[in-house]
Scaffold this active site. Structure first.
Site, short mmCIF file in Angstrom:
data_model
loop_
_atom_site.label_atom_id
_atom_site.label_comp_id
_atom_site.label_asym_id
_atom_site.label_seq_id
_atom_site.Cartn_x
_atom_site.Cartn_y
_atom_site.Cartn_z
CE1 TYR A 59 -3.21 -3.15 0.23
CE2 TYR A 59 -3.36 -2.61 2.69
CZ TYR A 59 -3.55 -3.41 1.43
OH TYR A 59 -4.42 -4.34 1.68
N GLY A 207 -18.09 -3.60 -1.43
CA GLY A 207 -17.91 -3.49 -2.59
C GLY A 207 -17.30 -2.42 -3.40
#
Length: 332
Positions: A59, A207
């Site tokens: 990340y 999602g």
């Protein structure tokens, strides 16, 4: 299936039922958050009871681990720290590398960035298929014995790979995408986790903001946003998927919550061994997400939501071919 608003067990440690996925502060969805903004979000999560913070060497190619180290190291005793190895950047290139010597070296790098002596839960971010899983997990087991990490996790693996890994050293958790519209873990790996006593840590439980009703228009996304490359967010699929949201909005209103809280509450109801880690850069969204633990769904509501997002009704795969080739998960 019951929702517990107290704690859930992860690697033998009680944690709040919802953790914080920290990726979006540094990676994937546009420019990194400003240092002050990121610090406010992380400390706000800690003050609101979050006890699981999830990062990775990938990340921001170290940026996210450095951020957590700078902000959270003074509070190290108050939370479980999870990070991931096996994907990193070197000489300007992104690598998937599961060789034992690489995992040992990159663990030292992560410990330095995180400003800690030990990582509570350390995942193999992707299985490097050129290296036997037994060899990679063996290296992680060495790190456990050396006191560098406390528990081993795997990310985006199949049930077969999990069982092979677990035969070398107990696997405390599997992290994989799991939400109303991504239910591949239900094919086999969730069952394997339960057989072996591993928790399922669910990333992207909203999602990637779609289930939180947070994407009215793809045009709002940053040019570098990873969703622009995902099949479900391509124009035709995105338009079809939007039609699923109005029934969800109605259900959320009936339950006195937001669509995002409804999606998280559904996931929490799938088992007390499931720990969602939604990410956010906004304190208001963080508070909304944590409020999902108090949303009560009965079996009929859970079944209705599952039918609404049945895989035959969701347009587009979760990954494109290149990204799918990097994972080891079962597919419908």
């Amino acid at each position: 299936m019951t929702t517990k608003t107290t704690t859930r067990a992860l690697a033998g440690t009680p944690v709040f039922p919802i953790g914080l996925g920290c990726m979006s502060l540094s990676h994937g969805y546009g420019p990194a958050a400003s240092p002050a903004h990121a610090e406010a979000l992380l400390l706000g999560a800690l003050d609101r009871g979050v006890t699981l913070f999830d990062t990775a060497a990938l990340y921001g190619f170290g940026h996210n681990e450095e951020l957590l180290g700078r902000v959270l190291a003074p509070h190290r005793g108050r939370f479980m720290l999870a990070s991931k190895c096996g994907i990193f950047r070197e000489n300007g290139q992104r690598h998937i590398d599961g060789r034992p010597e690489t995992l040992r070296r990159t663990c030292e790098d992560s410990l330095r960035r995180l400003r800690t002596d030990v990582i509570d839960l350390y995942y193999l971010h992707r299985w490097d298929k050129s290296v036997p899983i037994e060899d990679s997990v063996g290296a992680l087991a060495d790190l456990v014995r050396a006191g560098k990490i406390r528990a081993i996790g795997l990310s985006e693996v199949s049930a077969e790979t999990l069982r092979r890994a677990h035969a070398v050293h107990p696997v405390a958790a599997v992290q994989s995408e799991y939400s109303l519209w991504s239910r591949e873990v239900e094919i086999a790996v969730l069952r394997a986790c339960r057989e072996l006593g591993a928790a399922l840590v669910a990333f992207s439980p909203l999602g990637r903001a779609f289930l939180a009703d947070g994407l009215p228009d793809m045009a709002i996304l940053d040019a570098g946003d990873l969703r622009r490359r995902m099949p479900r967010f391509q124009p035709e699929a995105f338009a079809r998927n939007q039609a699923l949201l109005e029934p969800m909005r109605r259900m959320a209103r009936d339950h006195g919550c937001t669509p995002g809280q409804l999606a998280l509450a559904w996931l929490l109801r799938q088992g007390d061994d499931i720990i969602p880690i939604p990410g956010t850069t906004r304190l208001a969204h963080l508070e909304e997400n944590l409020g999902a633990v108090d949303v009560r769904l009965d079996a009929a509501a859970c079944e209705a939501l599952a039918r609404l997002f049945d895989r035959g009704r969701v347009a587009g795969e979760r990954y494109g071919p290149a990204a799918q080739a990097e994972v080891d998960t079962e597919q419908f």
